[in-house]
Design a protein around this motif. Sequence first.
Motif, mmCIF file in Angstrom:
data_model
loop_
_atom_site.group_PDB
_atom_site.id
_atom_site.type_symbol
_atom_site.label_atom_id
_atom_site.label_comp_id
_atom_site.label_asym_id
_atom_site.label_seq_id
_atom_site.Cartn_x
_atom_site.Cartn_y
_atom_site.Cartn_z
ATOM 1 N N LEU A 188 0.807 -1.221 0.000
ATOM 2 C CA LEU A 188 0.000 0.000 0.000
ATOM 3 C C LEU A 188 0.841 1.272 0.000
ATOM 4 N N HIS A 189 2.171 1.118 0.155
ATOM 5 C CA HIS A 189 3.091 2.259 0.216
ATOM 6 C C HIS A 189 2.768 3.183 1.387
ATOM 7 N N VAL A 190 2.493 2.562 2.540
ATOM 8 C CA VAL A 190 2.308 3.308 3.784
ATOM 9 C C VAL A 190 3.210 2.680 4.839
ATOM 10 N N THR A 191 3.416 3.399 5.933
ATOM 11 C CA THR A 191 4.242 2.838 6.991
ATOM 12 C C THR A 191 3.441 1.827 7.795
ATOM 13 N N GLN A 192 4.144 0.903 8.437
ATOM 14 C CA GLN A 192 3.469 -0.111 9.240
ATOM 15 C C GLN A 192 2.700 0.502 10.397
ATOM 16 N N PRO A 193 3.267 1.500 11.129
ATOM 17 C CA PRO A 193 2.492 2.126 12.212
ATOM 18 C C PRO A 193 1.206 2.790 11.708
ATOM 19 N N THR A 194 1.286 3.417 10.523
ATOM 20 C CA THR A 194 0.088 4.055 9.960
ATOM 21 C C THR A 194 -0.993 3.025 9.680
ATOM 22 N N LEU A 195 -0.584 1.898 9.087
ATOM 23 C CA LEU A 195 -1.547 0.852 8.765
ATOM 24 C C LEU A 195 -2.144 0.251 10.029
ATOM 25 N N SER A 196 -1.305 -0.011 11.026
ATOM 26 C CA SER A 196 -1.803 -0.586 12.281
ATOM 27 C C SER A 196 -2.787 0.364 12.953
ATOM 28 N N ARG A 197 -2.491 1.659 12.902
ATOM 29 C CA ARG A 197 -3.379 2.650 13.523
ATOM 30 C C ARG A 197 -4.729 2.696 12.810
ATOM 31 N N GLN A 198 -4.716 2.635 11.474
ATOM 32 C CA GLN A 198 -5.969 2.655 10.721
ATOM 33 C C GLN A 198 -6.824 1.432 11.043
ATOM 34 N N LEU A 199 -6.195 0.279 11.174
ATOM 35 C CA LEU A 199 -6.940 -0.938 11.494
ATOM 36 C C LEU A 199 -7.522 -0.877 12.900
ATOM 37 N N ALA A 200 -6.740 -0.319 13.837
ATOM 38 C CA ALA A 200 -7.226 -0.186 15.209
ATOM 39 C C ALA A 200 -8.435 0.738 15.258
ATOM 40 N N GLU A 201 -8.391 1.832 14.488
ATOM 41 C CA GLU A 201 -9.531 2.754 14.447
ATOM 42 C C GLU A 201 -10.756 2.092 13.814
ATOM 43 N N LEU A 202 -10.529 1.249 12.805
ATOM 44 C CA LEU A 202 -11.634 0.543 12.173
ATOM 45 C C LEU A 202 -12.288 -0.423 13.156
ATOM 46 N N GLU A 203 -11.491 -1.171 13.909
ATOM 47 C CA GLU A 203 -12.038 -2.086 14.912
ATOM 48 C C GLU A 203 -12.802 -1.318 15.989
ATOM 49 N N LYS A 204 -12.256 -0.166 16.388
ATOM 50 C CA LYS A 204 -12.933 0.643 17.411
ATOM 51 C C LYS A 204 -14.267 1.150 16.891
ATOM 52 N N GLU A 205 -14.287 1.598 15.642
ATOM 53 C CA GLU A 205 -15.512 2.126 15.057
ATOM 54 C C GLU A 205 -16.597 1.058 14.946
ATOM 55 N N LEU A 206 -16.189 -0.158 14.548
ATOM 56 C CA LEU A 206 -17.155 -1.241 14.375
ATOM 57 C C LEU A 206 -17.480 -1.955 15.686
ATOM 58 N N GLY A 207 -16.613 -1.805 16.679
ATOM 59 C CA GLY A 207 -16.825 -2.487 17.943
ATOM 60 C C GLY A 207 -16.618 -3.982 17.862
ATOM 61 N N ARG A 208 -15.776 -4.424 16.924
ATOM 62 C CA ARG A 208 -15.520 -5.847 16.730
ATOM 63 C C ARG A 208 -14.032 -6.089 16.507
ATOM 64 N N GLN A 209 -13.541 -7.226 17.012
ATOM 65 C CA GLN A 209 -12.189 -7.639 16.655
ATOM 66 C C GLN A 209 -12.242 -8.251 15.266
ATOM 67 N N LEU A 210 -11.391 -7.741 14.379
ATOM 68 C CA LEU A 210 -11.445 -8.140 12.983
ATOM 69 C C LEU A 210 -10.381 -9.157 12.608
ATOM 70 N N TYR A 211 -9.314 -9.289 13.415
ATOM 71 C CA TYR A 211 -8.257 -10.241 13.089
ATOM 72 C C TYR A 211 -7.475 -10.585 14.344
#
Length: 304
Positions: free
Chosen positions: A30-53
């Motif tokens: 995706l040409h992004v940094t690993q911390p950026t990607l991890s942060r986006q996934l954490a925000e997505l899980e928080k928004e949905l209220g579900r563990q996704l992986y």
Amino acid sequence: MKVRTMEIRTLKYFLAVVQEGNITNAAKRLHVTQPTLSRQLAELEKELGRQLYTRGHAGITPTEHGVMLANYAENIIALAEKAEADISLPSKTVSGSVHIAAGETKAMGLLSRAMMRVRAEYPEVEFDLYSGTTADLMDGLVRGQYDFLLECEIQPHVNLNVLQLPDNDVWGVVALKDDPIAKLESASPADVAGRKVITSRQGTKVGPLAEWLGEYADEVEVVATYSLGMNAKWLIREGFGIAFAYDELLVSETGGGQSDLIFIPLEPRIESRHGLVWRKTLPTRQAQVFLDAVRAELSDEHGA
């Protein structure tokens, strides 16, 4: 889920992680940094209220909710990219792709002639074809993944437009030429009773084959189903069973040719009607141009 300006991008991030099975590899893709990607996934899980992986030695594994989201993400991203491509076309240009889902039938010949009409007048129009059974493809049409569906065994649809096509397909049995059933001019339900059978994914429990088999329906052993005819050919050739299929789908001649397979029509005879199906409104100019070409082909055939 709330709609946000970053939603499509976030879904792309999540889908890349699921496909790669690894956050590091997904970040590189995706040409992004690993911390950026991890942060986006954490925000997505928080928004949905579900563990996704979950993380493990083997890498990233999606949870049940993660698998569900990945399936939705694939459809959403595909539709978004299709919309972007269609909307960005110059206003006076007819170009881009027409997405056609189709079962395997000789009715595709008419659609092919319509495609040639379109290409002759609008050479920038392209066609994306998706093959499968009607049951597999109908959901994609309803979701907007396809512009049209060539529906085998055409059905009435309240919420869809239907254009019946003139070419009917005849059902029959396809077998090796040295099979005892190949000696018959036509095959009755009693002739296939006790046989191992390969059939299209719709099977023999519903639809025209079920009606034709009648009291013999439980006396055939369905050993395989197919969505693409070429795969069924190999099964027949290896002696796996005989196959129910349309004429000209698995073998081009009904006897006396060079093929090692033979088509034996069913008795009583079964013919299947097909049609072109689309949503109430066509989303693109190129889709409308194609529909006009189909109608022109039908008009020419009727006039002839």
